[in-house]
Design an enzyme around this catalytic site. Structure first.
Site, PDB file in Angstrom:
ATOM      1  CB  THR A 195      36.407  18.621  33.297  1.00  0.00           C
ATOM      2  OG1 THR A 195      37.779  18.363  32.961  1.00  0.00           O
ATOM      3  CG2 THR A 195      36.092  20.093  33.099  1.00  0.00           C
ATOM      4  CG  ASP A 221      37.509   9.006  16.184  1.00  0.00           C
ATOM      5  OD1 ASP A 221      38.224   9.978  16.523  1.00  0.00           O
ATOM      6  OD2 ASP A 221      37.990   7.881  15.940  1.00  0.00           O
ATOM      7  CB  VAL A 222      37.613  14.970  16.764  1.00  0.00           C
ATOM      8  CG1 VAL A 222      36.339  15.415  17.452  1.00  0.00           C
ATOM      9  CG2 VAL A 222      38.679  14.551  17.770  1.00  0.00           C
ATOM     10  CG  ASN A 278      35.321  21.379  24.549  1.00  0.00           C
ATOM     11  OD1 ASN A 278      35.922  22.152  25.299  1.00  0.00           O
ATOM     12  ND2 ASN A 278      34.812  20.235  24.986  1.00  0.00           N
ATOM     13  CE1 TYR A 308      45.900  18.625  26.796  1.00  0.00           C
ATOM     14  CE2 TYR A 308      47.357  20.132  27.965  1.00  0.00           C
ATOM     15  CZ  TYR A 308      46.096  19.793  27.519  1.00  0.00           C
ATOM     16  OH  TYR A 308      45.026  20.623  27.789  1.00  0.00           O
ATOM     17  CG  ASP A 356      31.930  12.884  23.604  1.00  0.00           C
ATOM     18  OD1 ASP A 356      32.729  11.929  23.552  1.00  0.00           O
ATOM     19  OD2 ASP A 356      32.061  13.831  24.397  1.00  0.00           O
ATOM     20  CE  LYS A 384      44.483  20.848  24.194  1.00  0.00           C
ATOM     21  NZ  LYS A 384      43.117  21.076  23.688  1.00  0.00           N
TER      22      LYS A 384
END
Length: 240
Positions: free
Chosen positions: A185, A58-59, A85, A150, A35, A154
């Protein structure tokens, strides 16, 4: 090939990522919990033992992906499982959306998993029972207003999952996707959680997503690749 089960989980500081980390540890994996929120990440895994390590990632950064994978392999001797994820939820009307915010959603939600697959691929090819699971969304099944960035990111991740599954099946690398609906979450603010609970009866728990991910990376799912598993309590069926 190595028989060790070693997983890298992104977005592991909280929510689904934290639940996935804990569940995979219970199943005998060694886990790299990744993360950008390092203080929160260290607190999350503080009591989980020596089989999990915190890794800053950092993805959206190819360099950080390479460094993270190298750190995992140096510590655990290999990498057999990748859980993409991490993601961001961004809501905005088309009128108010900006190119910068739109592109940012794509970088986190689609480019990040691509970079992860690319960084991990060499090690997955050498592992026993290698598996990738991408966290997609019910937003890639049906459209929701004010979710253009978003939802489209996805949808792209859904396509990436399918393309990777088709390309890697010959190497024995299984690539599957989980499609969470509303889950309790920090990604969903309390007002949104309350509204969705009123509509659906309840929203999901992170453990309920983690259980599906654990199945998809297990030997019990050894003949599954390119699968899309919806975990939404019937959201896609019940919202008109």
């Amino acid at each position: 090939m190595t028989g060790d089960r070693v997983a890298l989980v992104t977005g592991a500081a909280r929510g689904q990522g934290a639940a996935i980390t804990k569940r995979l540890l219970q199943d005998g994996f060694r886990v790299a919990a990744c993360d950008v929120r390092m203080d929160e990440l260290r607190a999350t895994i503080a009591d989980l033992g020596d089989e999990v390590i915190p890794v800053e990632l950092d993805v959206t950064s190819p360099e950080q992906w390479q460094a993270a994978v190298s750190q995992v392999v140096d510590r655990f001797g290999g990498l057999s499982t990748l859980i993409n994820n991490a993601g961001v939820l961004h809501r905005c009307s088309l009128d108010d959306e900006t190119p910068e915010a739109f592109e940012s959603s794509w970088q986190f939600n689609c480019l990040g998993p691509f970079l992860g697959i690319k960084a991990a691929l060499e090690h997955l090819r050498r592992a026993a029972g290698p598996a990738i699971v991408n966290t997609v969304s019910t937003g890639a099944i049906r459209p929701f207003p004010n979710h253009a960035a978003y939802g489209s990111s996805k949808w792209a991740l859904r396509g990436l999952t399918q393309a990777a599954a088709a390309e890697l099946v010959g190497a024995g690398i299984r690539v599957n996707a989980v499609f969470p609906g509303p889950i309790e979450t920090p990604m969903l603010d309390p007002a949104t959680q309350q509204r969705l609970t009123a509509t659906l009866g309840r929203i999901g728990k992170p453990d309920e997503v983690a259980n599906v991910v654990a199945f998809l990376v297990s030997e019990q799912a050894s003949f599954m690749t390119g699968a899309e598993v919806v975990v939404d309590g019937g959201q896609c069926l019940r919202i008109g």
